[in-house]
Enzyme design. Structure first.
Site, PDB file in Angstrom:
ATOM      1  N   PRO A 124      30.934  52.167  50.394  1.00 26.93           N
ATOM      2  CG  PRO A 124      31.725  50.427  51.725  1.00 26.93           C
ATOM      3  CD  PRO A 124      32.171  51.462  50.730  1.00 26.93           C
ATOM      4  CB  CYS A 125      27.409  55.533  52.409  1.00 29.70           C
ATOM      5  SG  CYS A 125      26.428  55.547  50.912  1.00 29.70           S
ATOM      6  CG  HIS A 126      25.446  49.713  51.458  1.00 29.74           C
ATOM      7  ND1 HIS A 126      26.385  50.025  50.487  1.00 29.74           N
ATOM      8  CD2 HIS A 126      25.652  48.409  51.778  1.00 29.74           C
ATOM      9  CE1 HIS A 126      27.123  48.958  50.241  1.00 29.74           C
ATOM     10  NE2 HIS A 126      26.703  47.965  51.014  1.00 29.74           N
TER      11      HIS A 126
END
Length: 161
Positions: A124-126
């Site tokens: 989850p780089c978001h």
């Protein structure tokens, strides 16, 4: 012997995603604007990945359970592992991420590595945002980053009314 790489395209609320992997590992989940293509039969693992993504978008999944593999340096692998530790529905800054890997001066390198993540949504780089709370770069576009963060935050309150 080199393992075959397969692809599976799925439609989601944030647009089409292309899942790439082998029979043993998911190697990439990326946003695509390419038209649907008929790929050879996808192995069960890619179908399981698609199912888990559908569950995520339906609000029924907060953690993915998939064998992942993406090539990168030791530093990149460390950053990507820390991304997996960010809880669903929460965000941290690039600075906080750099501190978590015990390298507080590596903010820019952390940002660059975050941008090289090939496993969108699953890694989850978001969930990494600017220090002042702004939504900074995202390979899928800021609108998708905003949508994913809001999706996760809204889901936290489901059932509390």
């Amino acid at each position: 012997m080199e393992e075959g790489v397969y692809h599976l395209r799925i439609d989601t609320p944030v647009g089409p995603l292309l899942i790439s992997g082998t029979a043993h590992f998911i190697n990439a989940v990326s946003f695509t604007e390419e038209p649907p293509v008929n790929f050879p039969h996808a192995p069960a693992l890619l179908l399981d990945c698609a199912q888990q993504l559908y569950e995520y978008f339906a609000g029924d999944r907060k953690v993915f359970d998939l064998p992942l593999s993406q090539e990168g340096t030791e530093f990149q692998q460390t950053v990507w592992q820390q991304l997996l530790a960010i809880p669903f529905g929460q965000t941290i800054s690039y600075q906080q991420l750099a501190r978590r890997i015990q390298n507080p001066k590596s903010i820019r390198a952390v940002g660059t590595t975050n941008g090289k993540n090939r496993l969108a949504i699953i890694v989850p780089c978001h969930r990494v945002i600017g220090a002042n709370g702004t939504l900074t770069g995202y390979a899928g576009g800021i609108w998708r980053k905003r949508w994913l963060i809001e999706h996760e935050r809204v889901d936290l309150f489901t059932g509390l009314l």
